[in-house]
Design an enzyme around this catalytic site. Structure first.
Site, mmCIF file in Angstrom:
data_model
loop_
_atom_site.group_PDB
_atom_site.id
_atom_site.type_symbol
_atom_site.label_atom_id
_atom_site.label_comp_id
_atom_site.label_asym_id
_atom_site.label_seq_id
_atom_site.Cartn_x
_atom_site.Cartn_y
_atom_site.Cartn_z
ATOM 1 N N ASP A 60 0.844 -1.265 0.028
ATOM 2 C CA ASP A 60 0.031 0.013 0.111
ATOM 3 C C ASP A 60 0.754 1.312 0.112
ATOM 4 O OD1 ASP A 60 -2.297 -1.061 -0.070
ATOM 5 O OD2 ASP A 60 -3.178 -1.129 1.983
ATOM 6 N N ASN A 130 -4.865 9.272 1.523
ATOM 7 C CA ASN A 130 -5.516 8.640 2.736
ATOM 8 C C ASN A 130 -6.050 9.295 3.849
ATOM 9 O OD1 ASN A 130 -5.416 5.784 2.136
ATOM 10 N ND2 ASN A 130 -3.787 5.359 3.252
ATOM 11 N N ARG A 141 4.833 15.472 25.201
ATOM 12 C CA ARG A 141 4.103 16.417 25.535
ATOM 13 C C ARG A 141 2.778 16.228 24.626
ATOM 14 N NH1 ARG A 141 7.184 22.022 26.375
ATOM 15 N NH2 ARG A 141 5.239 22.421 27.509
ATOM 16 N N THR A 171 -9.156 2.873 6.823
ATOM 17 C CA THR A 171 -8.282 1.434 7.024
ATOM 18 C C THR A 171 -6.983 1.899 7.403
ATOM 19 O OG1 THR A 171 -8.287 0.865 4.826
ATOM 20 C CG2 THR A 171 -10.024 0.179 5.919
#
Length: 272
Positions: A60, A130, A141, A171
Site C-alpha cells: 500500500d 489517505n 508532551r 483503514t
C-alpha cells in the site's frame, strides 16, 4: 487514457526483490502487446508527459506513492499487490496478463476515490489520498488543537494528534486510532483524535464539503503530514484548513473484490 496504445510508468518497491521480477513481467507483457512502459525513480515528482497510467508495484505504501504521482498529473493508477495488507491494490501478481489485456481493451473498472486537501494562510497547500495527520513533535508532551467546523467553533482537543481521513484512508492510521471503516465509494471526512485526554474520544464522520480549521493553542509545535509525508510544522496560533481535495484519484481495478469481501480478506476475517 488518451492514446490507442497505453503508455505505462512503473513505480516499483525499492527493496523487495520480487518487485523487480514483477516489474520485468509487466514491462515484457506490455511490450508484447505493443504498449510502452518505463520505470520511474522514487524521487520523481511527475510521470513523463506522454504517460497514460501509473502502475505501483509493492504494498500500500508504494501504491500511495504511485497514486500521489498520478494525482499530480490527473492520471489513473493501478496497483500490483506484493504487501501484507494490499487494501489499495487489488491486482495480484498472477493477474498481470489479465490486467494488461483488460487495459488494452479499456476493460478495467474506474474507481473514483475522494482526496483531502490542506492549506495554510501563506497560500501553500498539499493533497493527500489517505489522510492528514496533525501530531505532536515532542514525544512526551500533548498538543492542544482548537477545531472549527464550517467557521463554527466545535471543541478543543488535548491529544497526541488529530487525523482527518478519507473513506479510502479509513483503514489506515485512523482505524488503528479507533476510527470506523467506511466504504471507499462514500464521500466523507473522518475526524479521529489520537490518544485524547478528553471525554470526546470517538471519531466524527463529516459531510464531504465540510471545512475544518485546526488551530494550535499551546506553545508546542505540531507536525502536519499527508499520507505519511511531512508538509509543514505549525506553531502556537497557527492554523491549517482541511477540505475535500480538488479532484478525486482514479484507481483502475479488475473489479473482482467488492468492499465487504476485500475487508474480510485483507484483514484476515476469513480465518477468524
Amino acid at each position: 487514457m488518451s492514446t490507442a496504445v497505453p503508455r505505462l510508468a512503473l513505480l516499483v518497491h525499492a527493496t523487495k526483490p520480487e518487485a523487480d521480477d514483477v516489474a520485468r513481467e509487466v514491462m515484457d507483457g506490455a511490450n508484447r502487446r505493443g504498449m510502452e512502459a518505463v520505470r520511474l525513480d522514487h524521487d520523481a515528482t511527475h510521470a513523463p508527459g506522454d504517460t497514460d497510467l501509473v502502475v505501483g508495484i509493492g504494498g500500500d505504501g508504494t501504491l500511495l506513492e504511485a497514486a500521489a504521482l498520478a494525482m499530480e498529473d490527473d492520471l489513473p493508477v493501478v496497483g500490483v499487490n506484493l504487501g501484507n495488507v494490499g487494501y489499495l491494490a487489488d491486482i495480484e501478481p498472477g493477474m498481470i496478463d489479465l490486467m494488461l489485456d483488460r487495459l488494452l481493451t479499456r476493460g478495467l473498472e474506474v474507481k473514483h476515490r475522494m482526496t483531502v486537501k490542506a492549506s495554510i494562510e501563506d497560500g501553500r497547500s498539499w493533497a493527500g489520498i489517505n489522510d492528514l495527520v496533525v501530531e505532536k513533535v515532542m514525544s512526551q508532551r500533548l498538543v492542544q488543537l482548537d477545531v472549527a467546523i464550517n467557521d463554527h467553533y466545535f471543541t478543543s482537543y488535548r491529544a497526541d494528534g488529530l487525523i482527518v481521513a478519507t473513506p479510502l484512508g479509513s483503514t489506515a492510521y485512523s482505524l488503528s486510532a479507533g476510527g470506523p471503516v467506511l466504504d471507499p465509494t462514500l464521500d466523507a471526512l473522518i475526524l479521529t483524535p489520537v490518544a485524547p485526554h478528553s471525554l470526546l474520544s470517538r471519531s466524527i464522520v463529516l459531510a464531504p464539503d465540510t471545512v475544518l480549521r485546526l488551530t494550535v493553542v499551546l506553545d508546542r509545535d505540531v507536525r502536519v503530514n499527508l499520507d505519511g509525508r511531512e508538509a509543514v510544522v505549525l506553531g502556537e496560533g497557527e492554523s491549517i484548513t482541511v477540505t475535500r481535495g480538488e479532484r478525486p484519484i482514479r484507481f483502475l481495478s479488475l473489479g473482482e473484490h467488492p468492499f465487504p469481501q476485500a475487508v474480510r480478506h485483507q484483514f484476515g476475517l476469513d480465518h477468524a
